[in-house]
Design an enzyme around this catalytic site. Structure first.
Site, mmCIF file in Angstrom:
data_model
loop_
_atom_site.group_PDB
_atom_site.id
_atom_site.type_symbol
_atom_site.label_atom_id
_atom_site.label_comp_id
_atom_site.label_asym_id
_atom_site.label_seq_id
_atom_site.Cartn_x
_atom_site.Cartn_y
_atom_site.Cartn_z
ATOM 1 N N GLY A 93 0.594 -2.363 12.080
ATOM 2 C CA GLY A 93 1.372 -3.075 13.089
ATOM 3 C C GLY A 93 1.393 -2.355 14.413
ATOM 4 C CG ASN B 144 -7.755 0.250 21.006
ATOM 5 O OD1 ASN B 144 -6.663 -0.301 20.933
ATOM 6 N ND2 ASN B 144 -8.846 -0.270 20.485
ATOM 7 C CB CYS C 103 -2.718 -8.507 20.362
ATOM 8 S SG CYS C 103 -2.877 -6.803 20.097
ATOM 9 C CE LYS D 113 -11.785 -2.419 17.175
ATOM 10 N NZ LYS D 113 -11.086 -1.223 16.718
ATOM 11 C CB THR E 286 -9.229 -5.222 10.391
ATOM 12 O OG1 THR E 286 -8.136 -5.614 11.224
ATOM 13 C CG2 THR E 286 -9.331 -3.710 10.363
ATOM 14 N N GLY F 240 -17.035 -0.484 8.325
ATOM 15 C CA GLY F 240 -17.589 -0.009 7.065
ATOM 16 C C GLY F 240 -18.664 1.051 7.161
ATOM 17 N N GLY G 117 -14.127 4.500 10.927
ATOM 18 C CA GLY G 117 -12.691 4.402 10.674
ATOM 19 C C GLY G 117 -12.338 4.779 9.257
ATOM 20 C CB THR G 118 -12.111 2.558 6.298
ATOM 21 O OG1 THR G 118 -11.388 1.560 7.027
ATOM 22 C CG2 THR G 118 -11.643 2.572 4.872
HETATM 23 C C1 LIG Z 1 -5.224 2.194 9.595
HETATM 24 C C2 LIG Z 1 -5.979 1.431 10.649
HETATM 25 C C3 LIG Z 1 -5.433 1.308 11.937
HETATM 26 C C4 LIG Z 1 -6.112 0.605 12.936
HETATM 27 N N1 LIG Z 1 -5.568 0.510 14.187
HETATM 28 C C5 LIG Z 1 -6.259 -0.124 15.179
HETATM 29 C C6 LIG Z 1 -5.755 -0.171 16.518
HETATM 30 O O1 LIG Z 1 -4.686 0.360 16.830
HETATM 31 N N2 LIG Z 1 -6.484 -0.836 17.458
HETATM 32 C C7 LIG Z 1 -7.686 -1.421 17.164
HETATM 33 O O2 LIG Z 1 -8.332 -1.983 18.065
HETATM 34 N N3 LIG Z 1 -8.196 -1.364 15.904
HETATM 35 C C8 LIG Z 1 -7.514 -0.738 14.918
HETATM 36 N N4 LIG Z 1 -8.049 -0.674 13.641
HETATM 37 C C9 LIG Z 1 -9.386 -1.247 13.373
HETATM 38 C C10 LIG Z 1 -10.448 -0.153 13.420
HETATM 39 O O3 LIG Z 1 -10.484 0.458 14.685
HETATM 40 C C11 LIG Z 1 -11.843 -0.703 13.069
HETATM 41 O O4 LIG Z 1 -12.207 -1.683 14.006
HETATM 42 C C12 LIG Z 1 -11.908 -1.301 11.677
HETATM 43 O O5 LIG Z 1 -11.121 -0.545 10.779
HETATM 44 C C13 LIG Z 1 -13.326 -1.407 11.118
HETATM 45 O O6 LIG Z 1 -13.935 -0.148 10.950
HETATM 46 P P1 LIG Z 1 -13.961 0.667 9.547
HETATM 47 O O7 LIG Z 1 -14.415 -0.274 8.502
HETATM 48 O O8 LIG Z 1 -14.895 1.811 9.816
HETATM 49 O O9 LIG Z 1 -12.558 1.127 9.327
HETATM 50 C C14 LIG Z 1 -7.365 0.018 12.636
HETATM 51 C C15 LIG Z 1 -7.900 0.140 11.345
HETATM 52 C C16 LIG Z 1 -7.236 0.840 10.351
HETATM 53 C C17 LIG Z 1 -7.842 0.952 8.985
#
Ligand SMILES: Cc1cc2nc3c(=O)[nH]c(=O)nc-3n(C[C@H](O)[C@H](O)[C@H](O)COP(=O)(O)O)c2cc1C
Ligand SMILES: Cc1cc2nc3c(=O)[nH]c(=O)nc-3n(C[C@H](O)[C@H](O)[C@H](O)COP(=O)(O)OP(=O)(O)OC[C@H]3O[C@@H](n4cnc5c(N)ncnc54)[C@H](O)[C@@H]3O)c2cc1C
Ligand code: FES
Lengths: 306, 251
Positions: A72, A99, A130, A165, A193, A241, A262-263
């Site tokens: 959130g 960001n 958002c 983004k 996501t 991913g 990220g993850t």
């Molecule tokens: C815990 C968490 C927090 C995230 N917070 C944000 C955020 O604040 N702003 C944003 O643009 N994306 C946010 N994301 C999305 C990631 O930046 C990224 O686009 C997404 O997780 C896909 O990449 P990944 O599969 O490598 O995690 C968040 C993702 C995760 C898992």
């Protein structure tokens, strides 16, 4: 040693690897394991005009090939970030991408205005996932007209390059990308996501609705990167991913100029330094002097639409 | 802090649903403090994220955990065989602070004992140990603490005092003189009951709280708890905790 550096908006980054927003805290937290300047640039947690407390718990749940989060957008606000956390990046001379987000047009604009140009700020990354509170909660990133309008206004409010983004939750992501590009976007990050949910069968409840990330998202993000990097003449940063250097190279070959991880960091806290190293090793092995022959190499052999 | 590969050396059920697991690590961990925890990579590929566990015991590259089976990760762990590979990130978080006091009281509910076990070993005879669980079947999980004479309550009255561990605490508080501090770990209901019980006396109390975690390092903000801090009320359990001053957090 091969040269892994890239040029992004006139700045030189020593490698094309970054963290994905919201997955590396405020930057300092990872330092007991590795220095933040291991990456080409650090991407901040999503910042807003005012601090945000985020969503109630639970905020995370895992699936076999990914996770669902509902943080959130908890953050300390743009003011406190620059007062309290930015000096760390300044003292260490670490390039950053900021960001940011808002729940209304005005919040986006005022937040962008607060971020003053600085030699270490490579770009502003607009989180377009958002919900727009004034438009009944439909997300900014789902409607091409809204995307065009908000990007245009943010561009007018700042002299820093602007990255859009995008959310995968749309019928035609190419159309959204064109709208953002017409609005003046200097680049793209693909993808954010995907909306998802968890059902706890034993308790007959839905404990969490949130955004899906991790390996399940990779093929979807790869396709978006491929199509948009072909269609739009601005840099694309790939995210979704990426778990290892092979995944990162796949995104670069699909047309991404840089990648965000990220993850993967939650699964292996050393994923990012391993990816940085793996890309360098690959270049050496393939006898590439730099990333030029890699980035977008799959475009050349593409035989048309599928 | 380190990320260490390791292998399961033993994994045995000590009471219905409770397991003790020994892990042989390749390389040492930074010396853990009581209350700190680790993130454990579950063997196999079914479980994506690591899971947090307290450090039950650590000596010379051998890590012992005690866990209770509650879901898919701990179920898989219960099926884990000798020699299966794991990875251990830790020690993480802020542990208990042991200041000079006349009395130390450790309050543990059920598997909460795993979180305070190394604290109890550190305090030794100086601690009054209060343990509460459902039935006497769970008692083997505190077997090794027998020399320290823990006091026990069970919900069904099958052993010790019938009732909660907070009722047990209540029965002891009156006889304590001088300044004391409570250290507690257990289910949420135990913590709220505890807070209510010692509200009037405002006895110093540190609690180890649990939350679902993704990173364990303060990166994701998935594990927050609300505190009375006005500028940044939502603190990360993995980073600013897992041990908090009871009077600082909102329960
Ligand atoms: C815990 C968490 C927090 C995230 N917070 C944000 C955020 O604040 N702003 C944003 O643009 N994306 C946010 N994301 C999305 C990631 O930046 C990224 O686009 C997404 O997780 C896909 O990449 P990944 O599969 O490598 O995690 C968040 C993702 C995760 C898992
Ligand atoms: C700092 C810390 C130390 C811990 N130490 C221990 C320990 O020493 N021994 C032990 O047995 N457990 C401990 N836990 C709890 C343990 O992490 C969870 O039981 C475990 O993560 C559950 O994983 P699972 O995949 O089996 O459950 P899941 O399938 O993910 O979830 C099943 C159920 O377990 C609950 N649950 C999930 N995660 C947690 C959590 N972190 N805390 C409490 N409940 C949870 C969920 O609400 C859900 O109902 C600790 C937790 C923390 C945060
Ligand atoms: S688990 Fe990621 S911040 Fe605590």
């Amino acid at each position: 040693m091969a040269n892994t550096s890239i040029e992004l908006f006139g700045k030189t980054l020593k490698n094309p690897v970054m963290n994905a927003s919201g997955t590396l805290g405020y930057g300092k937290e990872i330092e007991p394991l590795w220095p933040v300047e291991t990456m080409g640039a650090y991407v901040t947690k999503g910042l807003s005009l005012e601090p945000h407390h985020g969503n109630p718990l639970p905020r995370i749940w895992d699936q076999q090939y990914g996770m669902i989060n509902s943080i959130g957008l908890q953050n300390v606000g743009v003011e406190r970030f620059f007062g309290h956390y930015f000096p760390f990046f300044r003292s260490r001379r670490i390039p950053i991408i900021v960001n940011f987000f808002g729940f209304s047009d005005d919040e986006y604009i005022r937040c962008a205005e607060r971020i003053k140009p600085h030699e270490l700020i490579v770009a502003l990354e607009m989180n377009l996932s958002c919900p727009n509170v004034k438009k009944g909660g439909i997300s900014f990133g789902k409607d091409p007209e809204m995307v065009y309008a908000i990007v245009k206004r943010v561009k007018e409010a700042t002299s820093i390059p602007v990255i859009a983004k995008l959310t995968p939750e749309v019928k035609n992501i190419g159309e959204i990308a064109s709208a953002a590009h017409e609005g003046g976007a200097d680049g793209f990050t693909l993808l954010n996501t995907m909306p998802a949910a968890v059902v706890d069968v034993s308790q007959m409840r839905m404990p969490l609705r949130g955004g899906l990330s991790g390996p399940v998202m990779r093929p979807i993000a790869l396709r978006a990167v491929f199509e948009i990097s072909k269609a739009v003449p601005v840099p694309v940063i790939g995210a979704g991913g990426i778990m290892d250097s092979t995944d990162a190279l796949a995104f670069l070959m699909a047309g991404a100029k840089a990648v965000q991880v990220g993850t993967a960091t939650f699964v292996d806290p050393y994923a990012i330094p391993k990816i940085v190293e793996g890309i360098g090793e690959y270049l050496t092995r393939q006898k590439c002097a730099n990333l030029d022959p890699i980035i977008g190499c799959t475009h050349r052999e593409d035989s048309g639409s599928r | 802090m380190n990320d260490r590969e390791g292998r399961i050396e033993s994994n045995r059920m000590v009471a219905p649903g409770y397991f003790l697991m020994e892990i042989r690590l390749r390389g040492a961990l930074t010396r853990p403090k009581p209350g700190q925890f680790i993130m454990l990579r579950i063997p196999g590929t079914e479980v994506f994220l690591r899971r947090p566990f307290g450090i039950y015991r650590y000596e010379k590259e051998k890590l012992t955990l005690m866990y209770r089976v509650v879901g898919k990760g701990t179920e898989r762990l219960a099926r884990a065989k000798e020699n299966e590979p794991v990875a251990v990130l830790g020690p993480l978080g802020k542990g208990f602070h042991i200041g000079p006091r006349d009395h130390y009281i450790v309050v543990a509910g059920g598997i909460g004992i795993a979180g305070v076990h190394s604290l109890i070993e550190t305090l030794g005879q100086k601690a009054l140990i209060l343990f509460g669980c459902g039935t006497k079947e769970e008692l083997p999980i505190i077997e090794d603490l027998a020399p320290l004479k823990p006091m026990v309550s069970t919900m069904d009255g099958s052993y010790g005092l019938e009732g909660t561990v907070v009722d047990l605490l209540d029965s002891q508080l009156k006889s304590l003189k001088g300044n004391s501090e409570i250290f507690a770990c257990g289910p949420e209901a135990m913590l709220t009951g505890l807070k209510k019980r010692i509200m009037e006396e405002r006895i110093p109390c540190q609690v180890l709280v649990e939350e679902r975690m993704a990173c364990g390092l303060g990166l994701c903000f998935g594990c927050v708890r609300e505190t009375i801090d006005e500028t940044e009320p939502f603190k990360r359990v993995c980073k600013e905790g897992p041990v908090f001053d009871l009077w600082q957090i909102r329960l």
